[in-house]
Motif scaffolding. Structure first.
Motif, PDB file in Angstrom:
ATOM      1  N   PHE A  22      -6.966   4.884  -7.894  1.00  0.00           N
ATOM      2  CA  PHE A  22      -5.884   4.480  -7.005  1.00  0.00           C
ATOM      3  C   PHE A  22      -6.316   4.501  -5.542  1.00  0.00           C
ATOM      4  CE2 PHE A  22      -3.300   4.676 -10.712  1.00  0.00           C
ATOM      5  CZ  PHE A  22      -2.211   3.871 -10.450  1.00  0.00           C
ATOM      6  N   ASP A  23      -7.262   5.368  -5.187  1.00  0.00           N
ATOM      7  CA  ASP A  23      -7.818   5.338  -3.830  1.00  0.00           C
ATOM      8  C   ASP A  23      -8.482   3.989  -3.564  1.00  0.00           C
ATOM      9  OD1 ASP A  23      -7.045   7.801  -2.951  1.00  0.00           O
ATOM     10  OD2 ASP A  23      -8.924   8.816  -3.455  1.00  0.00           O
ATOM     11  N   ALA A  24      -9.272   3.519  -4.545  1.00  0.00           N
ATOM     12  CA  ALA A  24      -9.979   2.248  -4.377  1.00  0.00           C
ATOM     13  C   ALA A  24      -9.006   1.087  -4.253  1.00  0.00           C
ATOM     14  CB  ALA A  24     -10.920   2.022  -5.561  1.00  0.00           C
ATOM     15  N   ILE A  25      -7.970   1.103  -5.076  1.00  0.00           N
ATOM     16  CA  ILE A  25      -6.971   0.033  -5.019  1.00  0.00           C
ATOM     17  C   ILE A  25      -6.239   0.061  -3.682  1.00  0.00           C
ATOM     18  CG2 ILE A  25      -4.815  -0.818  -6.022  1.00  0.00           C
ATOM     19  CD1 ILE A  25      -5.827   0.293  -8.732  1.00  0.00           C
ATOM     20  N   SER A  26      -5.831   1.252  -3.259  1.00  0.00           N
ATOM     21  CA  SER A  26      -5.085   1.385  -2.009  1.00  0.00           C
ATOM     22  C   SER A  26      -5.908   0.914  -0.812  1.00  0.00           C
ATOM     23  CB  SER A  26      -4.653   2.843  -1.816  1.00  0.00           C
ATOM     24  OG  SER A  26      -3.925   3.003  -0.625  1.00  0.00           O
ATOM     25  N   ARG A  27      -7.204   1.283  -0.787  1.00  0.00           N
ATOM     26  CA  ARG A  27      -8.054   0.851   0.317  1.00  0.00           C
ATOM     27  C   ARG A  27      -8.207  -0.664   0.340  1.00  0.00           C
ATOM     28  NH1 ARG A  27     -11.142   5.429  -1.085  1.00  0.00           N
ATOM     29  NH2 ARG A  27     -12.595   4.133  -2.284  1.00  0.00           N
TER      30      ARG A  27
ATOM     31  N   ALA B 216       2.523   3.348 -16.212  1.00  0.00           N
ATOM     32  CA  ALA B 216       3.610   2.632 -15.547  1.00  0.00           C
ATOM     33  C   ALA B 216       3.213   2.254 -14.120  1.00  0.00           C
ATOM     34  CB  ALA B 216       4.876   3.488 -15.538  1.00  0.00           C
ATOM     35  N   ALA B 217       2.513   3.167 -13.436  1.00  0.00           N
ATOM     36  CA  ALA B 217       2.071   2.887 -12.073  1.00  0.00           C
ATOM     37  C   ALA B 217       1.040   1.762 -12.050  1.00  0.00           C
ATOM     38  CB  ALA B 217       1.486   4.152 -11.443  1.00  0.00           C
ATOM     39  N   LEU B 218       0.153   1.726 -13.034  1.00  0.00           N
ATOM     40  CA  LEU B 218      -0.843   0.655 -13.106  1.00  0.00           C
ATOM     41  C   LEU B 218      -0.178  -0.693 -13.332  1.00  0.00           C
ATOM     42  CD1 LEU B 218      -3.778   2.223 -15.157  1.00  0.00           C
ATOM     43  CD2 LEU B 218      -3.907   1.327 -12.827  1.00  0.00           C
ATOM     44  N   ARG B 219       0.847  -0.717 -14.194  1.00  0.00           N
ATOM     45  CA  ARG B 219       1.541  -1.983 -14.440  1.00  0.00           C
ATOM     46  C   ARG B 219       2.220  -2.488 -13.166  1.00  0.00           C
ATOM     47  NH1 ARG B 219       2.806   0.674 -19.335  1.00  0.00           N
ATOM     48  NH2 ARG B 219       4.851   1.310 -18.561  1.00  0.00           N
ATOM     49  N   GLU B 220       2.891  -1.583 -12.452  1.00  0.00           N
ATOM     50  CA  GLU B 220       3.568  -2.008 -11.221  1.00  0.00           C
ATOM     51  C   GLU B 220       2.546  -2.420 -10.163  1.00  0.00           C
ATOM     52  OE1 GLU B 220       6.640  -0.309  -7.795  1.00  0.00           O
ATOM     53  OE2 GLU B 220       6.618   0.601  -9.804  1.00  0.00           O
ATOM     54  N   THR B 221       1.448  -1.669 -10.054  1.00  0.00           N
ATOM     55  CA  THR B 221       0.410  -1.998  -9.086  1.00  0.00           C
ATOM     56  C   THR B 221      -0.207  -3.358  -9.389  1.00  0.00           C
ATOM     57  OG1 THR B 221      -0.096   0.338  -8.704  1.00  0.00           O
ATOM     58  CG2 THR B 221      -1.795  -1.259  -8.111  1.00  0.00           C
ATOM     59  N   ALA B 222      -0.461  -3.626 -10.667  1.00  0.00           N
ATOM     60  CA  ALA B 222      -1.022  -4.922 -11.048  1.00  0.00           C
ATOM     61  C   ALA B 222      -0.088  -6.055 -10.647  1.00  0.00           C
ATOM     62  CB  ALA B 222      -1.285  -4.960 -12.552  1.00  0.00           C
TER      63      ALA B 222
ATOM     64  N   ARG C 150       0.830  -1.205   0.000  1.00  0.00           N
ATOM     65  CA  ARG C 150       0.000   0.000   0.000  1.00  0.00           C
ATOM     66  C   ARG C 150       0.864   1.255   0.000  1.00  0.00           C
ATOM     67  NH1 ARG C 150      -5.019   1.630   4.056  1.00  0.00           N
ATOM     68  NH2 ARG C 150      -5.484   3.604   3.030  1.00  0.00           N
ATOM     69  N   ASP C 151       1.943   1.242   0.747  1.00  0.00           N
ATOM     70  CA  ASP C 151       2.842   2.395   0.765  1.00  0.00           C
ATOM     71  C   ASP C 151       3.412   2.653  -0.628  1.00  0.00           C
ATOM     72  OD1 ASP C 151       2.405   2.722   3.446  1.00  0.00           O
ATOM     73  OD2 ASP C 151       4.294   1.791   4.088  1.00  0.00           O
ATOM     74  N   ARG C 152       3.766   1.574  -1.319  1.00  0.00           N
ATOM     75  CA  ARG C 152       4.338   1.729  -2.654  1.00  0.00           C
ATOM     76  C   ARG C 152       3.297   2.276  -3.621  1.00  0.00           C
ATOM     77  NH1 ARG C 152       7.915   3.646  -5.831  1.00  0.00           N
ATOM     78  NH2 ARG C 152       8.095   2.553  -7.838  1.00  0.00           N
ATOM     79  N   ILE C 153       2.063   1.783  -3.531  1.00  0.00           N
ATOM     80  CA  ILE C 153       0.991   2.284  -4.404  1.00  0.00           C
ATOM     81  C   ILE C 153       0.739   3.766  -4.140  1.00  0.00           C
ATOM     82  CG2 ILE C 153      -1.470   2.102  -4.916  1.00  0.00           C
ATOM     83  CD1 ILE C 153      -1.151  -0.939  -4.312  1.00  0.00           C
ATOM     84  N   ASP C 154       0.714   4.145  -2.867  1.00  0.00           N
ATOM     85  CA  ASP C 154       0.514   5.559  -2.526  1.00  0.00           C
ATOM     86  C   ASP C 154       1.679   6.412  -3.022  1.00  0.00           C
ATOM     87  OD1 ASP C 154      -1.886   4.970  -1.320  1.00  0.00           O
ATOM     88  OD2 ASP C 154      -1.076   4.883   0.711  1.00  0.00           O
ATOM     89  N   GLN C 155       2.890   5.850  -2.938  1.00  0.00           N
ATOM     90  CA  GLN C 155       4.065   6.573  -3.427  1.00  0.00           C
ATOM     91  C   GLN C 155       3.973   6.800  -4.934  1.00  0.00           C
ATOM     92  OE1 GLN C 155       7.801   4.415  -3.458  1.00  0.00           O
ATOM     93  NE2 GLN C 155       8.936   6.262  -2.894  1.00  0.00           N
ATOM     94  N   LEU C 156       3.553   5.777  -5.663  1.00  0.00           N
ATOM     95  CA  LEU C 156       3.394   5.912  -7.106  1.00  0.00           C
ATOM     96  C   LEU C 156       2.379   7.003  -7.439  1.00  0.00           C
ATOM     97  CD1 LEU C 156       3.291   2.138  -8.106  1.00  0.00           C
ATOM     98  CD2 LEU C 156       5.091   3.772  -8.715  1.00  0.00           C
TER      99      LEU C 156
END
Length: 211
Positions: free
Chosen positions: A66-71, A105-111, A38-44
């Motif tokens: 990204f809020d929905a994903i992070s939660r 790029a953030a979506l790819r890393e998050t996935a 979650r920290d990494r997603i928020d950082q992205l």
């Protein structure tokens, strides 16, 4: 899948109490890694910058997504879509929007993080399924810019090649124009004021990865 569809699926699943969303996934996901993810997603997300000139992805849609994903990650919950569908999420283009490449790029890393944590819904179960790849290819092709000066990839040749990929993904042709493992080695002719080579090459690499 559009950003609005992604959020709608999440809300509908929560309201319906769907078994594949909102359930605790502790039996699959290493809880110790959830906080870091979650920290990494928020950082992205904090790295997204709106364009001073031109257009980009809608900040409101991107932020909500990204809020929905992070939660969901923070609560150790399964997401309502597959990692493939997440990567192919599309956003409305607006003036002063976020830089598209940063969001993608953030979506790819998050996935990738979601997949490793076991929090994704399988492509077979996902309401949108793997066919969202065609929309992603369309979105990539729409970003190509022609050079004002110098040579680049032949526009007609590139457009024809990408249409053949889309037709395959839409099941309008039986096979890809080249084998998947050769997608990032395709050579296009170069012409005056053609597409920027780097943009097309990056798109080809992404398509190879999603196939």
């Amino acid at each position: 899948m559009s950003a609005e569809d992604f959020l709608a699926e999440r809300e509908a699943a929560l309201k319906a109490g769907a078994p594949n969303f909102g359930r605790r996934a502790s039996q699959n996901a290493p809880v110790a890694g959830l906080g870091e993810a979650r920290d990494r997603i928020d950082q992205l997300r904090r790295q997204f910058q709106p364009r001073r000139f031109g257009t980009g992805y809608s900040p409101a849609q991107v932020d909500r997504c990204f809020d929905a994903i992070s939660r969901a990650v923070g609560q150790n919950q399964t997401l309502p879509v597959s990692a493939v569908a997440m990567v192919t999420t599309t956003f409305t283009i607006v003036p002063a929007g976020y830089f598209e490449a940063d969001v993608e790029a953030a979506l790819r890393e998050t996935a990738g993080l979601i997949r490793k944590l076991g929090l994704e819904k399988s492509a077979a179960e996902s309401p949108t399924g793997p066919d969202d790849r065609a929309e992603r290819v369309r979105a990539l092709a729409a970003t190509f810019q022609a050079r004002r000066f110098g040579a680049g990839y032949d526009i007609v040749e590139v457009d024809t090649f990408f249409r053949s990929i889309i037709d395959f993904l839409d099941r309008r042709r039986p096979r890809l124009p080249v084998p998947v493992d050769e997608l990032d080695r395709v050579h296009f002719a170069e012409t005056s004021q053609g597409y920027f080579n780097a943009e097309v090459d990056a798109a080809m690499r992404e398509i190879k990865g999603m196939l």
